[in-house]
Design a protein around this motif. Structure first.
Motif, PDB file in Angstrom:
ATOM      1  N   HIS A  26       0.841  -1.200   0.000  1.00 23.55           N
ATOM      2  CA  HIS A  26       0.000   0.000   0.000  1.00 23.55           C
ATOM      3  C   HIS A  26       0.878   1.252   0.000  1.00 23.55           C
ATOM      4  O   HIS A  26       0.604   2.208  -0.733  1.00 23.55           O
ATOM      5  CB  HIS A  26      -0.935  -0.032   1.211  1.00 23.55           C
ATOM      6  N   HIS A  29       2.157   1.822  -3.411  1.00 26.89           N
ATOM      7  CA  HIS A  29       1.121   2.456  -4.239  1.00 26.89           C
ATOM      8  C   HIS A  29       1.138   3.970  -4.021  1.00 26.89           C
ATOM      9  O   HIS A  29       1.079   4.743  -4.982  1.00 26.89           O
ATOM     10  CB  HIS A  29      -0.279   1.933  -3.867  1.00 26.89           C
ATOM     11  N   ILE A  30       1.209   4.380  -2.765  1.00 26.18           N
ATOM     12  CA  ILE A  30       1.205   5.808  -2.444  1.00 26.18           C
ATOM     13  C   ILE A  30       2.458   6.485  -2.987  1.00 26.18           C
ATOM     14  O   ILE A  30       2.381   7.558  -3.603  1.00 26.18           O
ATOM     15  CB  ILE A  30       1.070   6.036  -0.926  1.00 26.18           C
ATOM     16  N   CYS A  34       2.487   9.381  -5.775  1.00 26.94           N
ATOM     17  CA  CYS A  34       3.087  10.706  -5.536  1.00 26.94           C
ATOM     18  C   CYS A  34       4.040  11.072  -6.663  1.00 26.94           C
ATOM     19  O   CYS A  34       4.029  12.214  -7.142  1.00 26.94           O
ATOM     20  CB  CYS A  34       3.817  10.726  -4.199  1.00 26.94           C
ATOM     21  N   PHE A  74      -8.719   8.210  -4.414  1.00 23.60           N
ATOM     22  CA  PHE A  74      -7.477   8.252  -3.652  1.00 23.60           C
ATOM     23  C   PHE A  74      -6.462   9.187  -4.298  1.00 23.60           C
ATOM     24  O   PHE A  74      -5.783   9.942  -3.602  1.00 23.60           O
ATOM     25  CB  PHE A  74      -6.891   6.849  -3.468  1.00 23.60           C
ATOM     26  N   LEU A  78      -4.827  12.324  -2.454  1.00 24.16           N
ATOM     27  CA  LEU A  78      -3.374  12.416  -2.400  1.00 24.16           C
ATOM     28  C   LEU A  78      -2.875  13.721  -3.016  1.00 24.16           C
ATOM     29  O   LEU A  78      -2.014  14.405  -2.446  1.00 24.16           O
ATOM     30  CB  LEU A  78      -2.779  11.209  -3.117  1.00 24.16           C
ATOM     31  N   MET A  94       4.354  11.389   4.677  1.00 20.39           N
ATOM     32  CA  MET A  94       3.561  10.310   5.262  1.00 20.39           C
ATOM     33  C   MET A  94       3.403  10.477   6.767  1.00 20.39           C
ATOM     34  O   MET A  94       2.345  10.160   7.318  1.00 20.39           O
ATOM     35  CB  MET A  94       4.179   8.947   4.917  1.00 20.39           C
ATOM     36  N   LEU A 100      -3.490   8.189   5.505  1.00 20.51           N
ATOM     37  CA  LEU A 100      -3.371   7.611   4.170  1.00 20.51           C
ATOM     38  C   LEU A 100      -2.909   6.152   4.214  1.00 20.51           C
ATOM     39  O   LEU A 100      -3.116   5.415   3.262  1.00 20.51           O
ATOM     40  CB  LEU A 100      -2.388   8.422   3.313  1.00 20.51           C
TER      41      LEU A 100
END
Length: 132
Positions: A26, A29-30, A34, A74, A78, A94, A100
Motif C-alpha cells: 500500500h 502504491h502511495i 506521488c 485516492f 493524495l 507520510m 493515508l
C-alpha cells in the motif's frame, strides 16, 4: 515509520507495466502515485496511473482488483494533501498524513457497498457519505 525510499525507479517500472505486483505494498502504491502526480498534471497523472494499474493487475491475473472509484478518489485525496502539506521528503509527507496508510480512509466518503460495487470498478462514483 515510512522510509524515504526513492520511488522514481519504481514509478518508471509501474508506468512501463513491468512492475511485479507481488510485494507491491500500500505504501508503494502511495509512493508511486506521488511520483506520477509530480510528473504530470492531475488529469494526465490519473490517466497514466489508472492505465498502468489496470495493466499490472491484468498481468498479475487479477483484473477485477482494479477499482476506478477507489483509484481516482485516492489520487484526488493524495493530490490535495501533497499541495497542502509542507514536506521535504516522502517520509515526512507520510508522517504528516498517517491516515493515508489506512485502507479504510475512503470510508470517510464512501459506504462499503458503494465502494465495493461492480459499478465502482468501471465508473467513477460520487461519494455517498459527506463529512460535515
Amino acid at each position: 515509520m515510512v522510509t524515504d525510499r526513492d520511488y522514481r525507479l519504481l514509478a518508471d517500472c509501474f508506468e512501463a507495466e513491468t512492475l511485479d505486483a507481488r510485494g507491491f505494498s500500500h505504501v508503494d502504491h502511495i509512493g508511486v502515485a506521488c511520483q506520477i502526480l509530480q510528473r504530470y498534471d492531475f488529469l494526465d497523472a490519473a490517466r497514466t496511473y489508472c492505465r498502468a494499474l489496470q495493466g499490472i493487475a491484468g498481468k498479475a491475473g487479477a483484473p477485477d482488483k482494479f477499482n476506478l472509484t477507489v483509484t481516482l478518489a485516492f489520487l484526488s485525496l493524495l493530490s490535495e494533501r501533497m499541495a497542502s502539506t509542507t514536506h521535504e521528503t516522502f517520509g515526512e509527507f507520510m508522517e504528516k498524513n498517517t491516515d493515508l496508510m489506512s485502507r479504510s480512509v475512503m470510508g470517510n466518503w464512501y459506504s462499503p457497498d458503494r465502494l465495493n460495487s461492480r459499478s465502482a470498478r468501471t465508473v467513477f462514483l460520487m461519494p455517498d457519505r459527506f463529512n460535515a
